[in-house]
Structure formats: structure tokens, C-alpha cells
Design a protein around this motif. Structure first.
Motif, PDB file in Angstrom:
ATOM      1  N   LEU A   1      66.049   9.375 -35.769  1.00  0.00           N
ATOM      2  CA  LEU A   1      64.837   9.421 -35.289  1.00  0.00           C
ATOM      3  C   LEU A   1      64.033   8.630 -35.693  1.00  0.00           C
ATOM      4  CD1 LEU A   1      64.511  11.206 -32.548  1.00  0.00           C
ATOM      5  CD2 LEU A   1      62.823  12.610 -33.974  1.00  0.00           C
TER       6      LEU A   1
ATOM      7  N   SER B   1      58.202  13.098 -32.777  1.00  0.00           N
ATOM      8  CA  SER B   1      59.024  13.500 -33.994  1.00  0.00           C
ATOM      9  C   SER B   1      58.688  14.950 -34.026  1.00  0.00           C
ATOM     10  CB  SER B   1      58.136  12.930 -35.322  1.00  0.00           C
ATOM     11  OG  SER B   1      58.502  12.808 -36.644  1.00  0.00           O
ATOM     12  N   SER B   2      59.295  15.417 -35.745  1.00  0.00           N
ATOM     13  CA  SER B   2      58.765  16.783 -35.566  1.00  0.00           C
ATOM     14  C   SER B   2      58.234  16.757 -37.015  1.00  0.00           C
ATOM     15  CB  SER B   2      59.727  17.673 -35.071  1.00  0.00           C
ATOM     16  OG  SER B   2      60.555  18.940 -35.893  1.00  0.00           O
ATOM     17  N   ASP B   3      58.218  17.675 -37.640  1.00  0.00           N
ATOM     18  CA  ASP B   3      57.956  18.782 -38.848  1.00  0.00           C
ATOM     19  C   ASP B   3      58.997  19.128 -39.521  1.00  0.00           C
ATOM     20  OD1 ASP B   3      57.148  20.361 -37.798  1.00  0.00           O
ATOM     21  OD2 ASP B   3      55.882  21.228 -39.435  1.00  0.00           O
TER      22      ASP B   3
ATOM     23  N   ALA C   1      60.788   7.012 -36.536  1.00  0.00           N
ATOM     24  CA  ALA C   1      59.907   7.848 -36.884  1.00  0.00           C
ATOM     25  C   ALA C   1      58.230   7.448 -35.800  1.00  0.00           C
ATOM     26  CB  ALA C   1      59.130   7.113 -38.906  1.00  0.00           C
ATOM     27  N   LEU C   2      57.544   8.180 -35.492  1.00  0.00           N
ATOM     28  CA  LEU C   2      56.085   7.743 -34.659  1.00  0.00           C
ATOM     29  C   LEU C   2      55.072   7.203 -35.777  1.00  0.00           C
ATOM     30  CD1 LEU C   2      55.686  10.722 -32.240  1.00  0.00           C
ATOM     31  CD2 LEU C   2      56.813   8.593 -31.578  1.00  0.00           C
TER      32      LEU C   2
ATOM     33  N   ARG D   1      63.203  19.314 -39.963  1.00  0.00           N
ATOM     34  CA  ARG D   1      64.335  18.744 -39.840  1.00  0.00           C
ATOM     35  C   ARG D   1      65.280  19.209 -39.069  1.00  0.00           C
ATOM     36  NH1 ARG D   1      68.344  17.526 -44.670  1.00  0.00           N
ATOM     37  NH2 ARG D   1      69.136  15.373 -43.817  1.00  0.00           N
TER      38      ARG D   1
ATOM     39  N   LYS E   1      50.688  10.707 -34.023  1.00  0.00           N
ATOM     40  CA  LYS E   1      51.152  12.274 -34.465  1.00  0.00           C
ATOM     41  C   LYS E   1      50.037  12.656 -34.087  1.00  0.00           C
ATOM     42  CE  LYS E   1      54.969  11.244 -37.556  1.00  0.00           C
ATOM     43  NZ  LYS E   1      55.277  12.428 -38.905  1.00  0.00           N
TER      44      LYS E   1
ATOM     45  N   ARG F   1      64.396  18.067 -35.270  1.00  0.00           N
ATOM     46  CA  ARG F   1      64.336  16.859 -35.383  1.00  0.00           C
ATOM     47  C   ARG F   1      65.198  15.790 -34.233  1.00  0.00           C
ATOM     48  NH1 ARG F   1      61.148  15.712 -39.635  1.00  0.00           N
ATOM     49  NH2 ARG F   1      63.117  15.374 -41.829  1.00  0.00           N
TER      50      ARG F   1
ATOM     51  N   ALA G   1      66.294  14.519 -31.068  1.00  0.00           N
ATOM     52  CA  ALA G   1      66.687  13.679 -31.294  1.00  0.00           C
ATOM     53  C   ALA G   1      68.502  13.523 -29.950  1.00  0.00           C
ATOM     54  CB  ALA G   1      67.513  13.277 -32.163  1.00  0.00           C
TER      55      ALA G   1
END
Length: 134
Positions: free
Chosen positions: A34, A71-73, A36-37, A75, A42, A78, A82
Motif C-alpha cells: 500500500l 494508511s493504517s498503523d 505510504a501516505l 498491518r 495523516k 492495512r 489495500a
């Protein structure tokens, strides 16, 4: 409803996976790829509320079709996000409203992984996409 090409490819990949462990690995790989932002994206304004994990979402309308980035913290989240992006990117606002989230993850063979909190979180992401697309 026709699937975007990348979503169709992902669906084929997941459907040919030999069992849950392989699908879990694929899910992590999709999350790792994915894009990155930026730190600027963020921000609180882009945060999706209703998720236990931190999830940020931005969207842009290009020639009548929506393109989202997220995005997410976490995994696992994410990876799920995605796969959601593959399903919705390139859709019009009207087509976006027709997306059946449980059906998509069921087709991917991932519905077992959608605990109620993850399901609610992904629904919150889709709801936010629809809000942006109004």
C-alpha cells in the motif's frame, strides 16, 4: 457489477490460495505494498472514526472517477484496506454506493478474518469514502 482490473486480479490470487495461512500471507503482502501516505495526510481531518486502529483516508475525483489512498498503523488493517482500495478505486460516486463490502471479502475468502470490530472499521472506511464522494 464489473470489478476493476486490479480487483479482479486480487480476487483470482486469493481464490487460488491454498488455505487460510496463504491468504493471511497475501493479505500482509497487499498491506505492505500500500503506497505510504504523507505525514501531512495523516492528520485528524483525514482520520476515519469508527476504527479501533488508526486509519487515514484521502480521496480525489479525477475525470468523474474516485481515487482513494489510505494508511493504517495496524498491518492486518492495512492489508484489508489495500484490498478495499483495489475494489473501489476508479469507480464513480454512484458505483461506489453499490459496493457490497461483506460480499467482496467473502469472495476473497477473508470473511472469517473480519471480526465485528474489523468489519465495523472497514464499514466506517467505506462510509467515509461515500461521504467524500458526495
Amino acid at each position: 457489477m464489473t470489478l476493476p482490473a486490479e480487483a479482479a486480479d486480487a480476487l483470482q490470487t486469493f481464490q487460488s490460495a491454498a488455505g487460510w495461512e496463504q491468504r493471511a500471507r497475501l493479505l500482509m503482502q497487499f498491506g505492505d505494498h500500500l503506497p505510504a501516505l504523507s505525514e501531512t495526510d495523516k492528520c485528524e481531518a483525514n482520520r476515519v472514526h469508527g476504527c479501533e486502529s488508526l486509519v487515514w483516508l484521502v480521496g480525489e475525483l479525477r475525470d468523474g472517477h474516485w481515487q482513494f489512498a489510505a494508511s493504517s498503523d495496524a498491518r492486518m488493517i492495512r492489508g484489508l484496506v489495500a484490498l478495499l482500495l483495489l475494489r473501489v478505486n476508479g469507480l464513480s460516486a454512484a458505483a461506489l454506493r453499490q459496493v457490497d463490502l461483506p460480499d467482496w471479502f467473502n469472495q476473497l475468502g477473508l470473511s472469517r478474518q473480519l471480526s465485528p470490530s474489523r468489519s465495523n472499521g472497514l464499514n466506517a472506511v467505506l462510509t467515509r469514502m461515500n461521504e467524500l464522494a458526495k
